[in-house]
Each structure stands twice: as structure tokens, then as C-alpha cells.
Design an enzyme around this catalytic site. Structure first.
Site: not given
Length: 328
Positions: A54, A223
Site C-alpha cells: 500500500y 453502495l
């Protein structure tokens, strides 16, 4: 108030929301990341997830470094956190050679763990996860090195990510032969729009005592409640432009249901995951403090049986577990 659950079949308790850190460094500044982590601890989130890769393009390892500098401030930060990181992907600072790149050889695991610990400024991680399945190295090699790491106290538990159901079974069978605990968690893509794991991964994990840690609980923002009316220039705008008629209809029905419930769309998606006993803790990846604050509400939402049925209607699953989902 934060709630806690056991990590798989272990005696370790973790918050029912896991703080994902993938945005730290690439989309979230170090200062803001520090503030988010401090607020997460204050809110009772003790489970933090990261990975050695990351940090953004050209900056792999940057996220672990940010977390390490946050720990270095002291104040009991490290002691309060159940820290999880991952190994598998290649790192940009590696020397060229045939053993670089992705994989899970003993050579790679040992080197990458040492590098992660340096960046994180700690001598151990509570959960060390395989970021992907290794299709060449035998389980004898993989479990051999992980056993050694656990015995040395450099990792307390071992987890996996992106494993199929049969991978979980094979891994645990090999671990049992060695009288080793094996996997305690599986980090898997699972959400209202991605329910295929219900066929085999969730049943296998449940039978084996492996806790499910869902990643992408909002399906990459689908969502989030922003797809039907995205902000101009936002990351949601380009994806919203590609919505199919079916997807738009689903999201419209979902928005209506959430409005009737008086809850935000992302929090209903998280609450749906938390209602599943197979789930240990979904991973949230807040880019801002506002996103973190909003997500804290999810653990307090109890969805009724009627609401769960309506969610099944809007976002139908595969029909249950295999093989009954598709055969008699």
C-alpha cells in the site's frame, strides 16, 4: 458504542469494524491519517489492516511507514492496536532478479516481514496475511516459514486473503498434519453486489473456524449512495456513467429502502455484513474523518427480517451454499 468479536476460532477479540489504511499516503495525507487513526482508537476500533504494497504507484510501503510514525508518537498507540499486514506482492525497492515480484516462497516471506516490521516500527504484527494464493510453493514450505515466524513472536496469527473455499480446506489440512493452528482469518471481497462467496468460501470458513474479513464492503463505492447523483469531477462520476440499466434500478430500489429505514446507504451495506455470523469485521477504508464518523453508526443498526428479505430481492445472492444452490 463499538462491539467486538473473536477473530475466527481464536481467543483474540477485535472490533467489529476494521480500519483499512489503503488510502493513507495515496489519497489521505499523513496528518489526516494520524487524526483518523487517533479517532478510530477513541471510538473503540482496535483492528487496523494494511499491506506492504500500500502507498500508491511508486510508493509501495508508504502506508506502513505512516502507521509506523504514528506508533512512534507513543501514548500506548501500538499496545492498543491489533495490527494486520500482508505479504505477496512485489516491492519497488527490490533488486532485480528471478526471486522478485509476487509469491510466497520462504525466501520472500522472511525478507518482506522484516521490511514490514521496520516500516511499521514494531517487533511483531498480530496478524500476518497472505495477500493471495500461492500456486507453486508447497504448503510444507509455506507453513514451515509461518510456524517459525509465530514461534519467534514476530507474528501471532496467520491469515489469508483472496483464497477460494478449496484453498482454505487444503491449507488447513496441511496445517493439521503439522499440529499447527493454521489460518484464523480470510480477507475476502464480499458485499451486497458480490455474493458469490456464499457458495463455497463462507461455508468452508465457517466449518473450519476461519473468520471472514470482508474487503470492499461498498463494492468500490457502488453502495456509497453517491452513484445516482455523483459530484462533478469525483471518482464516482466516471463509474456512474457506466452503470447499466439493471444496476441503476437496483441502486434506486436500494436508495428508497435506506431512506425508509432512515439510515445511510453505506451503513446499511455494512450492517448487512455484520448480521452474518460468518463475518468477523468488514474493512472500512475512510479517506476522510467524515467517512470514519459516518461508518461508526453501522454497528448499532439491527436489520429486521423483512429488511433482509428486501435486500435479498434487490441484490439476489447465488441461491445459498454449493452444491444446493445449483443442483439437487
Amino acid at each position: 458504542m463499538m462491539e467486538y468479536s473473536y477473530l475466527g476460532r481464536t481467543g483474540l477479540k477485535v472490533s467489529k469494524i476494521c480500519l483499512g489504511t489503503m488510502n493513507f499516503g495515496s489519497y489521505t495525507s499523513e496528518e489526516d491519517a494520524f487524526a483518523i487513526m487517533d479517532r478510530a482508537l477513541e471510538a473503540g476500533i482496535n483492528f487496523f489492516d494494511t499491506a506492504n504494497v500500500y502507498g500508491g504507484k511508486g510508493q509501495r510501503g508508504q502506508t506502513e511507514e505512516i502507521i509506523g510514525r504514528w506508533f512512534a508518537q507513543g501514548g500506548g498507540r501500538r499496545e492498543k492496536v491489533v495490527l494486520a499486514t500482508k505479504v505477496y506482492g512485489g516491492m519497488e525497492n527490490e533488486a532485480d532478479g528471478p526471486n522478485q515480484g509476487s509469491g510466497l516462497s520462504a525466501y520472500k516471506i522472511r525478507r518482506h516481514l522484516e521490511e514490514s516490521l521496520k516500516r511499521l516500527q514494531t517487533d511483531h504484527v498480530e496478524l500476518y496475511q497472505m495477500h493471495h494464493i500461492e500456486r507453486h510453493a508447497p504448503w510444507e514450505e509455506i507453513w514451515g516459514v509461518f510456524e517459525s515466524i509465530v514461534n519467534q513472536g514476530k507474528a501471532y496469527y496467520i491469515g489469508s486473503s483472496n483464497f477460494a473455499g478449496y484453498h482454505l480446506a487444503l491449507a488447513q489440512a496441511a496445517a493439521e498434519k503439522r499440529q499447527f493452528l493454521g489460518l484464523v482469518s480470510e480477507q475476502h471481497k464480499y458485499n451486497l453486489l458480490c455474493r458469490l462467496p456464499e457458495l463455497e468460501v463462507l461455508p468452508a470458513a465457517g466449518d473450519l473456524g476461519i473468520g471472514i474479513i470482508p474487503w470492499s464492503p461498498l463494492e468500490g463505492g457502488m453502495l456509497s449512495g453517491k452513484m445516482l447523483d455523483p459530484e462533478p469531477g469525483s471518482r464516482s462520476e466516471s463509474r456512474a456513467a457506466k452503470l447499466t440499466d439493471h444496476e441503476r434500478s437496483q441502486l434506486e430500489d436500494y436508495a428508497k429502502l435506506c431512506e425508509e429505514l432512515g439510515e445511510s446507504e453505506p451503513n446499511v451495506a455494512l450492517a448487512w455484513l455484520l448480521a452474518n455470523p460468518a463475518v468477523t469485521a468488514p474493512i472500512i477504508g475512510p479517506r476522510t474523518m467524515e467517512q470514519l464518523e459516518q461508518a461508526l453508526r453501522a454497528v448499532e443498526i439491527n436489520l429486521s427480517e423483512d429488511t433482509m428479505k428486501e435486500l435479498d430481492r434487490i441484490f439476489p445472492g447465488p441461491g445459498g451454499r454449493a452444491p444446493e444452490a445449483y443442483a439437487w
